[in-house]
Motif scaffolding. Structure first.
Motif, PDB file in Angstrom:
ATOM      1  N   THR A 141      35.096  -0.729  14.885  1.00  0.00           N
ATOM      2  CA  THR A 141      35.298   0.722  14.905  1.00  0.00           C
ATOM      3  C   THR A 141      34.330   1.450  13.969  1.00  0.00           C
ATOM      4  OG1 THR A 141      37.645   0.285  15.281  1.00  0.00           O
ATOM      5  CG2 THR A 141      37.052   2.532  14.607  1.00  0.00           C
ATOM      6  N   ALA A 145      32.954   6.088  16.987  1.00  0.00           N
ATOM      7  CA  ALA A 145      33.212   5.161  18.106  1.00  0.00           C
ATOM      8  C   ALA A 145      34.480   4.362  17.843  1.00  0.00           C
ATOM      9  CB  ALA A 145      32.018   4.224  18.302  1.00  0.00           C
ATOM     10  N   ASP A 148      35.945   4.303  22.336  1.00  0.00           N
ATOM     11  CA  ASP A 148      34.662   4.062  23.016  1.00  0.00           C
ATOM     12  C   ASP A 148      33.808   3.135  22.169  1.00  0.00           C
ATOM     13  OD1 ASP A 148      32.425   4.131  24.582  1.00  0.00           O
ATOM     14  OD2 ASP A 148      31.851   6.188  24.037  1.00  0.00           O
ATOM     15  N   ALA A 150      31.978   0.622  22.833  1.00  0.00           N
ATOM     16  CA  ALA A 150      30.617   0.277  23.300  1.00  0.00           C
ATOM     17  C   ALA A 150      29.613   1.371  22.955  1.00  0.00           C
ATOM     18  CB  ALA A 150      30.633   0.027  24.804  1.00  0.00           C
ATOM     19  N   GLY A 151      30.102   2.498  22.449  1.00  0.00           N
ATOM     20  CA  GLY A 151      29.221   3.591  22.039  1.00  0.00           C
ATOM     21  C   GLY A 151      28.834   3.516  20.571  1.00  0.00           C
ATOM     22  N   LEU A 152      29.074   2.381  19.929  1.00  0.00           N
ATOM     23  CA  LEU A 152      28.831   2.284  18.483  1.00  0.00           C
ATOM     24  C   LEU A 152      27.359   2.516  18.136  1.00  0.00           C
ATOM     25  CD1 LEU A 152      27.394  -0.682  17.633  1.00  0.00           C
ATOM     26  CD2 LEU A 152      29.661  -1.511  18.201  1.00  0.00           C
ATOM     27  N   SER A 153      27.120   3.025  16.928  1.00  0.00           N
ATOM     28  CA  SER A 153      25.747   3.413  16.592  1.00  0.00           C
ATOM     29  C   SER A 153      25.155   2.697  15.375  1.00  0.00           C
ATOM     30  CB  SER A 153      25.665   4.933  16.403  1.00  0.00           C
ATOM     31  OG  SER A 153      26.502   5.315  15.341  1.00  0.00           O
ATOM     32  N   THR A 155      22.983   0.222  13.579  1.00  0.00           N
ATOM     33  CA  THR A 155      21.807  -0.466  14.128  1.00  0.00           C
ATOM     34  C   THR A 155      21.500  -1.732  13.327  1.00  0.00           C
ATOM     35  OG1 THR A 155      20.412   0.934  12.732  1.00  0.00           O
ATOM     36  CG2 THR A 155      20.716   1.629  15.020  1.00  0.00           C
ATOM     37  N   ARG A 186      24.081  -2.582  16.840  1.00  0.00           N
ATOM     38  CA  ARG A 186      23.205  -2.447  18.010  1.00  0.00           C
ATOM     39  C   ARG A 186      21.799  -2.989  17.723  1.00  0.00           C
ATOM     40  NH1 ARG A 186      24.343  -0.130  22.404  1.00  0.00           N
ATOM     41  NH2 ARG A 186      26.150   0.966  21.553  1.00  0.00           N
ATOM     42  N   ILE A 190      21.374   1.449  24.716  1.00  0.00           N
ATOM     43  CA  ILE A 190      22.733   1.987  24.711  1.00  0.00           C
ATOM     44  C   ILE A 190      23.675   1.104  25.557  1.00  0.00           C
ATOM     45  CG2 ILE A 190      22.114   4.419  24.314  1.00  0.00           C
ATOM     46  CD1 ILE A 190      22.465   4.815  27.385  1.00  0.00           C
ATOM     47  N   GLY A 191      24.982   1.261  25.311  1.00  0.00           N
ATOM     48  CA  GLY A 191      25.986   0.540  26.098  1.00  0.00           C
ATOM     49  C   GLY A 191      26.308  -0.830  25.515  1.00  0.00           C
ATOM     50  N   PRO A 192      27.259  -1.525  26.174  1.00  0.00           N
ATOM     51  CA  PRO A 192      27.758  -2.790  25.630  1.00  0.00           C
ATOM     52  C   PRO A 192      26.695  -3.895  25.526  1.00  0.00           C
ATOM     53  CG  PRO A 192      28.686  -2.349  27.825  1.00  0.00           C
ATOM     54  CD  PRO A 192      27.990  -1.107  27.389  1.00  0.00           C
TER      55      PRO A 192
END
Ligand code: FAD
Ligand code: 2MC
Length: 395
Positions: A141, A145, A148, A150-153, A155, A186, A190-192
């Protein structure tokens, strides 16, 4: 649920349904319940009130095998199935829901390293996790996000022999106290499919923690933000391959959702036991509360919904043991049903206690507060409906 699923379930009877295994499960249950009665129950209210994380008692539990219930034995795990694990978490939670829930998150992290980690990672990290010399936290978490995921940011950028992580994780159970952080970040688009999983140690440069959150329940374990500022993680701490992180995180959570459901079963079981004790002793209108038909019917309804919850949780646990293809939606339905129903049981128990149940002297209000959050975390119950309905509509 399409009949075809029910048929395939019946055709695949797990050996753990055999009568001999049932005896073994009963033994595990009484061992866990005895531990909960002796080590957790007398302290539950004190730990709740003082927000005390009971490290010594957790390590005592690890001596019995609770630190790696479904982790392999060569690294100190107990090598049990999910069905047995569910029985154990339910029994432990009767003594303290919050502490048991932390143990369940620690177990989920250990399992992820056991199954998806390299042999080097297993040997390096798991013996200390199964013994609970080290504690683990699961970090998915973020402030932006939650549902959602899979929207984690956060990096993770590879630079030579390291990945450099930047971002922050919100609501991390064990945060600040844990030694090992299993972090989803990530590495790609973007995305999972752009998400990878890392093992991050507490001492790594650039890792810090937010303030301890003040919560309604789950007070025997700290919750903090986990912050990464140019946090350097050796490349060999990537779990699995780049891009596999979301899948690893979700597979961990399928079991996690069964574990959280099991903790709710324990809260409900203990709340029913407390209600029975109370209504037999408390008198109004010159008779025990237990004499009123409302009390009797309420108890019957509570027991019925505990049973339906337990059956669903155990069935999903069996499906995990069998690696059943529909496991995600069954775990979601079991988590949805059990955490909603068991919370209602805790509420009903409080009602049967009258004003006394609202006092912190009475255990029922701890079960009530601790189990409330089970409808929110490890995927909200709305997300559980999302997972279940997607499976139905994709038939
Ligand atoms: P949001 O995602 O903002 O949701 C708010 C509301 O909107 C919810 O009711 C939700 O169901 C609803 N909603 C959102 N999207 C939809 C939609 N598409 N359709 C319908 N309804 C929707 N996370 C970790 O990674 N590790 C941990 O150890 C951890 N421990 C936690 C401990 C505690 C005590 C708490 C409270 C949380 C913890 N969490 C942890 C975070 C938890 O998993 C999230 O709080 C949860 O997933 C929900 O995310 P959110 O709080 O951002 O809520
Ligand atoms: N098991 C296995 N795979 C799963 C899965 C599951 N439970 N859920 C999703 N996946 C796979 C899915 O099959 C897909 O793979 P593929 O593309 O190969 O088919 C991939 O993951 C992406 O899934 P979606 O396309 O459904 O992605 P979307 O972003 O639309 O939805 C959702 C994903 C909402 C189901 C996911 O983000 C989710 O579960 N959100 C809730 C987050 C959560 O549970 N957080 C808990 C944090 S931990 C905690 O609270 C603690 C206390 C420890």
């Amino acid at each position: 649920v399409p009949l075809v699923h029910i048929r395939s379930q019946e055709a695949n009877i797990s050996p753990s349904d055999a009568p001999t295994m049932i005896d073994e499960q009963k033994e595990l249950q009484s061992l866990a319940r005895a531990f909960a009665d002796k080590e957790f129950a007398p302290k539950m209210q004190e730990w709740d009130e003082n927000q005390h994380f009971p490290i010594d008692v957790l390590r005592k539990g690890a001596e019995l095998g609770f630190g790696g219930l479904y982790t392999r034995e060569d690294v100190g795990g107990s090598g049990l199935g999910r069905l047995e694990t569910s029985v154990i978490f339910e029994a432990l939670a009767t003594g303290d829901v919050s502490t048991t829930a932390y143990i369940s998150i620690h177990n989920m992290c250990a399992w992820m390293i056991d199954v998806f980690g390299s042999e080097e990672q297993r040997q390096k990290y798991l013996p200390k996790l199964t013994s609970m010399e080290n504690f683990a936290s699961y970090c998915l978490t973020e402030p932006g996000a939650g549902s959602d995921a899979a929207g984690l940011s956060t990096t993770a950028v590879k630079k030579g022999s390291h990945y450099v992580l930047n971002g922050s994780k919100a609501f991390i159970s064990g945060g600040g106290s844990s030694d090992i952080y299993v972090i989803m970040a990530r590495t790609g688009g973007i995305g999972p499919k752009g998400i990878s999983c890392f093992i991050v140690e507490k001492g790594f440069k650039g890792l810090s923690f937010g303030k301890k959150e003040n919560k309604l329940g789950w007070n025997s374990q700290p919750t903090r933000a986990v912050i990464m500022e140019d946090c350097e993680v050796p490349a060999e701490n990537l779990v699995g391959a780049e891009g596999q992180g979301f899948s690893i995180a979700m597979k961990g959570l399928n079991g996690g959702r069964i574990n959280i459901g099991s903790c709710s079963l324990g809260a409900a079981q203990a709340s029913i036991e407390a209600a029975i004790e109370h209504v037999k002793v408390r008198k109004q209108f010159n008779q025990a509360l237990a004499n009123f038909q409302n009390t009797q019917f309420k108890l019957a309804d509570m027991a019925t919904s505990l049973l339906s919850s337990r059956l669903m949780v155990r069935q999903a646990a069996r499906m995990l043991d069998q690696n059943h293809p529909d496991v995600a939606s069954y775990c979601a339905m079991a988590k949805l049903h059990s955490t909603d129903e068991c919370f209602k049981i805790c509420d009903d128990s409080m009602q049967l206690h009258g004003g006394y149940g609202y006092l912190k002297d009475y255990k029922v209000n701890v079960y009530f507060r601790d189990s409330r959050v089970h409808r929110i975390l490890e995927g909200t119950n709305e997300v559980m409906r999302m997972v279940a309905s997607r499976a139905l509509l994709s038939e």
